[in-house]
Motif scaffolding. Sequence first.
Motif, PDB file in Angstrom:
ATOM      1  N   ALA A 150       0.762  -1.186   0.058  1.00  0.00           N
ATOM      2  CA  ALA A 150       0.103   0.005   0.056  1.00  0.00           C
ATOM      3  C   ALA A 150       0.842   1.133  -0.008  1.00  0.00           C
ATOM      4  O   ALA A 150       0.436   2.380   0.532  1.00  0.00           O
ATOM      5  CB  ALA A 150      -0.808  -0.153   1.225  1.00  0.00           C
ATOM      6  N   SER A 151       1.906   1.340  -0.684  1.00  0.00           N
ATOM      7  CA  SER A 151       2.812   2.350  -0.786  1.00  0.00           C
ATOM      8  C   SER A 151       2.237   3.514  -1.589  1.00  0.00           C
ATOM      9  O   SER A 151       1.285   3.102  -2.486  1.00  0.00           O
ATOM     10  CB  SER A 151       4.259   2.002  -1.282  1.00  0.00           C
ATOM     11  OG  SER A 151       4.145   1.676  -2.639  1.00  0.00           O
ATOM     12  N   ARG A 152       2.494   4.691  -1.319  1.00  0.00           N
ATOM     13  CA  ARG A 152       2.201   5.823  -2.294  1.00  0.00           C
ATOM     14  C   ARG A 152       3.022   5.993  -3.579  1.00  0.00           C
ATOM     15  O   ARG A 152       4.127   6.145  -3.681  1.00  0.00           O
ATOM     16  CB  ARG A 152       2.188   7.151  -1.581  1.00  0.00           C
ATOM     17  CG  ARG A 152       1.655   8.265  -2.254  1.00  0.00           C
ATOM     18  CD  ARG A 152       1.914   9.490  -1.619  1.00  0.00           C
ATOM     19  NE  ARG A 152       1.474  10.567  -2.368  1.00  0.00           N
ATOM     20  CZ  ARG A 152       1.881  11.907  -2.181  1.00  0.00           C
ATOM     21  NH1 ARG A 152       2.917  12.251  -1.190  1.00  0.00           N
ATOM     22  NH2 ARG A 152       1.561  13.032  -2.851  1.00  0.00           N
ATOM     23  N   ARG A 153       2.456   5.474  -4.599  1.00  0.00           N
ATOM     24  CA  ARG A 153       3.334   5.505  -5.834  1.00  0.00           C
ATOM     25  C   ARG A 153       3.296   6.747  -6.621  1.00  0.00           C
ATOM     26  O   ARG A 153       2.814   6.984  -7.693  1.00  0.00           O
ATOM     27  CB  ARG A 153       2.742   4.161  -6.602  1.00  0.00           C
ATOM     28  CG  ARG A 153       3.088   2.906  -6.193  1.00  0.00           C
ATOM     29  CD  ARG A 153       2.469   1.808  -7.271  1.00  0.00           C
ATOM     30  NE  ARG A 153       2.318   0.689  -6.451  1.00  0.00           N
ATOM     31  CZ  ARG A 153       1.955  -0.672  -7.099  1.00  0.00           C
ATOM     32  NH1 ARG A 153       1.810  -0.543  -8.568  1.00  0.00           N
ATOM     33  NH2 ARG A 153       1.971  -1.840  -6.511  1.00  0.00           N
ATOM     34  N   ILE A 154       4.008   7.503  -6.113  1.00  0.00           N
ATOM     35  CA  ILE A 154       4.361   8.885  -6.742  1.00  0.00           C
ATOM     36  C   ILE A 154       5.817   8.856  -6.830  1.00  0.00           C
ATOM     37  O   ILE A 154       6.636   8.858  -5.792  1.00  0.00           O
ATOM     38  CB  ILE A 154       3.772   9.923  -6.085  1.00  0.00           C
ATOM     39  CG1 ILE A 154       2.296  10.026  -6.126  1.00  0.00           C
ATOM     40  CG2 ILE A 154       4.441  11.436  -6.473  1.00  0.00           C
ATOM     41  CD1 ILE A 154       1.714  11.273  -5.312  1.00  0.00           C
ATOM     42  N   PHE A 155       6.498   8.912  -7.733  1.00  0.00           N
ATOM     43  CA  PHE A 155       7.845   8.916  -8.205  1.00  0.00           C
ATOM     44  C   PHE A 155       8.573  10.596  -7.768  1.00  0.00           C
ATOM     45  O   PHE A 155       8.295  11.254  -8.570  1.00  0.00           O
ATOM     46  CB  PHE A 155       8.140   8.307  -9.497  1.00  0.00           C
ATOM     47  CG  PHE A 155       7.781   7.114  -9.700  1.00  0.00           C
ATOM     48  CD1 PHE A 155       8.709   6.040  -9.126  1.00  0.00           C
ATOM     49  CD2 PHE A 155       6.777   6.811 -10.420  1.00  0.00           C
ATOM     50  CE1 PHE A 155       8.389   4.677  -9.559  1.00  0.00           C
ATOM     51  CE2 PHE A 155       6.440   5.324 -10.420  1.00  0.00           C
ATOM     52  CZ  PHE A 155       7.154   4.316  -9.961  1.00  0.00           C
ATOM     53  N   PHE A 156       9.055  10.673  -6.705  1.00  0.00           N
ATOM     54  CA  PHE A 156       9.731  11.722  -6.390  1.00  0.00           C
ATOM     55  C   PHE A 156      11.021  12.031  -7.379  1.00  0.00           C
ATOM     56  O   PHE A 156      11.634  10.823  -7.941  1.00  0.00           O
ATOM     57  CB  PHE A 156      10.033  11.835  -4.836  1.00  0.00           C
ATOM     58  CG  PHE A 156       8.967  12.223  -4.016  1.00  0.00           C
ATOM     59  CD1 PHE A 156       8.260  13.238  -4.349  1.00  0.00           C
ATOM     60  CD2 PHE A 156       8.852  11.082  -3.089  1.00  0.00           C
ATOM     61  CE1 PHE A 156       6.907  13.279  -3.392  1.00  0.00           C
ATOM     62  CE2 PHE A 156       7.660  11.452  -2.105  1.00  0.00           C
ATOM     63  CZ  PHE A 156       6.819  12.303  -2.159  1.00  0.00           C
ATOM     64  N   THR A 177      -1.677   0.193  -3.527  1.00  0.00           N
ATOM     65  CA  THR A 177      -1.236   1.486  -3.522  1.00  0.00           C
ATOM     66  C   THR A 177      -2.332   2.407  -2.405  1.00  0.00           C
ATOM     67  O   THR A 177      -3.330   1.919  -1.997  1.00  0.00           O
ATOM     68  CB  THR A 177      -1.536   2.109  -4.909  1.00  0.00           C
ATOM     69  OG1 THR A 177      -3.023   2.052  -5.470  1.00  0.00           O
ATOM     70  CG2 THR A 177      -0.760   1.618  -6.135  1.00  0.00           C
ATOM     71  N   SER A 178      -1.792   3.410  -1.979  1.00  0.00           N
ATOM     72  CA  SER A 178      -2.475   4.427  -0.994  1.00  0.00           C
ATOM     73  C   SER A 178      -2.683   5.767  -1.564  1.00  0.00           C
ATOM     74  O   SER A 178      -2.177   6.005  -2.338  1.00  0.00           O
ATOM     75  CB  SER A 178      -1.838   4.330   0.003  1.00  0.00           C
ATOM     76  OG  SER A 178      -0.384   5.038   0.082  1.00  0.00           O
ATOM     77  N   ASN A 179      -3.473   6.349  -0.827  1.00  0.00           N
ATOM     78  CA  ASN A 179      -3.995   7.610  -1.316  1.00  0.00           C
ATOM     79  C   ASN A 179      -3.110   8.487  -0.328  1.00  0.00           C
ATOM     80  O   ASN A 179      -3.330   8.234   0.712  1.00  0.00           O
ATOM     81  CB  ASN A 179      -5.496   7.914  -1.157  1.00  0.00           C
ATOM     82  CG  ASN A 179      -5.949   9.200  -1.443  1.00  0.00           C
ATOM     83  OD1 ASN A 179      -5.404  10.147  -0.804  1.00  0.00           O
ATOM     84  ND2 ASN A 179      -7.063   9.366  -2.435  1.00  0.00           N
ATOM     85  N   ALA A 180      -2.572   9.557  -0.739  1.00  0.00           N
ATOM     86  CA  ALA A 180      -1.827  10.399   0.273  1.00  0.00           C
ATOM     87  C   ALA A 180      -2.713  11.151   1.316  1.00  0.00           C
ATOM     88  O   ALA A 180      -2.137  11.603   2.391  1.00  0.00           O
ATOM     89  CB  ALA A 180      -0.953  11.432  -0.452  1.00  0.00           C
ATOM     90  N   PHE A 181      -3.880  11.362   1.179  1.00  0.00           N
ATOM     91  CA  PHE A 181      -4.734  12.322   1.868  1.00  0.00           C
ATOM     92  C   PHE A 181      -5.494  11.686   2.634  1.00  0.00           C
ATOM     93  O   PHE A 181      -5.961  12.223   3.794  1.00  0.00           O
ATOM     94  CB  PHE A 181      -5.608  13.184   1.047  1.00  0.00           C
ATOM     95  CG  PHE A 181      -4.547  13.997  -0.054  1.00  0.00           C
ATOM     96  CD1 PHE A 181      -3.831  14.964   0.543  1.00  0.00           C
ATOM     97  CD2 PHE A 181      -4.457  13.692  -1.338  1.00  0.00           C
ATOM     98  CE1 PHE A 181      -3.000  15.678  -0.169  1.00  0.00           C
ATOM     99  CE2 PHE A 181      -3.619  14.414  -2.188  1.00  0.00           C
ATOM    100  CZ  PHE A 181      -3.048  15.310  -1.650  1.00  0.00           C
ATOM    101  N   ASN A 182      -5.813  10.214   2.582  1.00  0.00           N
ATOM    102  CA  ASN A 182      -6.617   9.413   3.880  1.00  0.00           C
ATOM    103  C   ASN A 182      -6.257   8.025   3.729  1.00  0.00           C
ATOM    104  O   ASN A 182      -5.915   7.594   2.863  1.00  0.00           O
ATOM    105  CB  ASN A 182      -8.039   9.968   3.550  1.00  0.00           C
ATOM    106  CG  ASN A 182      -8.576   9.276   2.151  1.00  0.00           C
ATOM    107  OD1 ASN A 182      -8.691   8.184   1.849  1.00  0.00           O
ATOM    108  ND2 ASN A 182      -8.901  10.352   1.211  1.00  0.00           N
TER     109      ASN A 182
END
Length: 435
Positions: A150-156, A177-182
């Motif tokens: 459930a990681s946040r899959r946004i590539f910094f 995957t997870s949602n960054a806001f909730n």
Amino acid sequence: MFNRRHFLRAAGASLAVSASGWLAPFANAAAADPKRKRSCILLWMNGGPSTIDLWDLKPGHENGGPFKEIQTNVPGMKISEHLPTLAKFGDKMAILRGMSTKEGDHERASFQMKTGQLPMGPINYPNIGSLISKEIGSSTAELPNFVSIASRRIFFLNDPASPGFLGPNYAPLMVGTSNAFNEPSGDKLWEQLKVENLERPKSVDAKHGDSRLSLLRDMQEDFAGGRPTAISDSHVAAYDRAARLMTSNAAEAFDMTKEKPADRDRYGKSLFGQGCLLARRLVEKGVPFVEVTMSGWDTHGNNFDFVKKNSEHLDKGWGQLMIDLKERGLLDSTLIVWMGEFGRTPRINGGNGRDHYPNAWATVLAGGGIKGGQVIGKTSKDGTTVEDRKTNTNDLLATVCGALGIDHEKQNMSNVGRPIRIVDKSAQPVTEVVS
């Protein structure tokens, strides 16, 4: 993380066959060595949790907020009233209340907490999960060394999930995957936690499936033979391990239907709770490093409403994980690390929220390799500064290594030909919590 982009770059378009879509995540090694004595579960609190409302409450002070403390099963050791299940495991937990770090930006702080380094310069620093799984994993087993749930899959620009200079063999297998806001909640969230395309298409029988894999292996080996690099060698190994998993019973660890509905429900109807259940299943099968992400901690507004709701999910998921590990005889060999990228301001802002605050916050270690029932470090009455036993990122990571029996000063060769320690030599492990 080893994804399709990395695959195409390394192997060329000629190898981008249908299987590459699911084979790529298996670039990391498998791990089910029965001789391995330790596992590690990282509970990553994405967004920066308000530790002053969880582990280091300030009752009676204007910075304290509305929450009350409750007694754990260790006299004098108190935590939030919204963590009643975890309070029963105070004797298994060490709360580090003296955390003081330097980064207040989500990206930079996440990178620092997961690598021990700041994101600068030419060195591709690896995630601590990759470093640890390299040390206590096995390259011959059927499950991955490192699974990220459930990681946040946004590539910094600086990816905190990267295996860095260790290479794709040590990248995490990403599940869900997870949602960054909730933090997602509801029924059947466990259905999201599966390895996609693991089974053969129904139209392809075992014989033809084996033939296709054999052909693919020949193509890959031919390609790698003409281009002998570490990356191409990693791809060959990845295909072999993925094929092994396809035909192995070990893959059943990801099949959450094997759990009774009542047992799934005990972990709570949240993605984090179901991720904790999957983590337990993976540790049972010998996976040495599992990361479970819980989102929803970036509480600039309505902090107390969000923290109360998140605490319910946290207490249910993590609490049941502790219960199950203990009942199965695994708690004493499984280190649990609870942390986010930083804490939050003691001062409550105008939106009834708390902002980013790395100066003084808390992390928690529990289970295997830890002398529980301890609170290490102390913050001031207003929560703004650390007054005793200040602990930085590298101190924490070195302590984690010590609990797992790893020499944190061991070196790996970096991408610039320079040996780099697992954790910087300046680190001062919190030795009093290591058993």
